[in-house]
Design an enzyme around this catalytic site. Structure first.
Site, PDB file in Angstrom:
ATOM      1  CD  GLN A   1      35.545  50.255  48.270  1.00  0.00           C
ATOM      2  OE1 GLN A   1      36.422  50.168  47.417  1.00  0.00           O
ATOM      3  NE2 GLN A   1      35.712  49.797  49.508  1.00  0.00           N
ATOM      4  CG  ASP A   2      36.645  53.383  40.375  1.00  0.00           C
ATOM      5  OD1 ASP A   2      37.353  54.312  40.764  1.00  0.00           O
ATOM      6  OD2 ASP A   2      36.196  53.299  39.218  1.00  0.00           O
ATOM      7  CB  ALA A   3      31.929  56.105  40.768  1.00  0.00           C
TER       8      ALA A   3
END
Length: 298
Positions: free
Chosen positions: A251-253
DNA sequence: ATCCAGGAAGGCG
DNA sequence: CGCCTTCATGGA
């Protein structure tokens, strides 16, 4: 007690670049837990109760030079700390072989050859940093961390430079939500941090306990039981602290931005697309993510 | 202004 | 289980 500088050298493994590690360490001007000069990093650490100021640089291509200021000699512990900090004991050749066959990673292993995942050994620090970084931009996250550290941590000063230790869980376990709110942490994040601190103080949560679970997936499940720790935070901590080389904060932006940029797309990749892409990284997904993060600096 | 940022919890059907 | 809303604030 008299403190003296002592020196120790560490032979560097194949596929290690001090310049790349230093570039990562230097990515934020607002970092409060170490100081980077032209070619060295300074860091104040706690080695099982013994406080030590570290200064790490290179003697030559093959050798790190570590100087440390402390009350008593502790070469072995210092060397162990630095080896873990820069992940020196990992053989990166399988990752480079894998990257050679992967069109997305290949340019990154070329550009950042020798980069190692820089560790955050202190579990409490790693968890807090993950919570702080949730859903805010990195610049603000560093500001929040600095306020937390300068309010609840200890420091030493040398030659006009102040060096900070991350707060111990005991310091935050007894803090109140309103105290943390005053640092601009949200109410929920304040609750998360205090809850995590309390778990560590009462022994329900420890690095040793997580390591004893024997697998990254088991540790991930355990971490996700903690209020405030979801899949992203769990995998972030597995990557930086527990050093699971296949941890994958999907999920890391920052990961999304880096992949978008590498692929030259006009939109972020979907989670399904990231799943598909990362199949080529399996076994080394944490390293793939870290190299992608590094690519955002240039 | 508007949107995004190194997400997660809690509620709903 | 999957989807939706809320949290909250600084940066670009």
């Amino acid at each position: 007690m008299t403190q003296v500088w002592r020196d120790v050298e560490i032979a560097v493994p194949h596929l290690f670049s001090w310049r790349e590690v230093l570039a990562y360490l230097n990515r934020s001007p607002n970092e409060c837990l170490h100081r980077v000069t032209n070619d060295e990093v300074w860091k104040y650490i706690d080695l099982s109760g013994q406080r030590v100021l570290l200064r790490v640089g290179v003697k030559n291509e093959d050798t790190l030079r570590v100087a440390y200021l402390s009350d008593r000699p502790g070469d072995h512990q210092v060397v162990q700390y630095v080896r873990e900090w820069f992940d020196l004991d990992r053989d990166l050749t399988p990752f480079y072989a894998l990257a050679e066959a992967n069109s997305l990673l290949q340019p990154l292993t070329l550009a950042h050859r020798g980069l190692r995942i820089v560790g955050v050994q202190d579990l409490f620090e790693a968890l807090c940093w993950a919570v702080i970084g949730q859903q805010v931009n990195l610049a603000f996250a560093y500001t929040l961390k600095r306020k937390l550290v300068e309010t609840y941590g200890d420091s030493m000063t040398l030659n006009g430079n102040q060096y900070w230790l991350f707060p111990r869980p005991e310091s935050l376990a007894s803090a109140s939500v309103s105290h943390l709110r005053a640092l601009q942490l949200t109410e929920r994040k304040s609750e998360y941090l205090i809850g995590i601190a309390q778990r560590m103080v009462d022994g329900r949560l420890s690095k040793q306990g997580l390591q004893a679970l024997g697998s990254g997936m088991a540790a991930e499940r355990e971490l996700c039981r903690i209020r405030g720790i979801g899949p992203w935070s769990a995998n972030y901590v597995l990557m930086r602290c527990l050093r699971w080389q296949d941890a994958f904060p999907i999920q890391d932006a920052g990961l999304h931005q880096a992949v978008q940029r590498r692929l030259g797309w006009d939109r972020k990749p979907t989670l399904a697309e990231l799943e598909a892409l990362s199949r080529g990284w399996e076994g080394w997904r944490a390293y793939a993510v870290f190299y992608l993060w590094q690519s955002l600096l240039s």
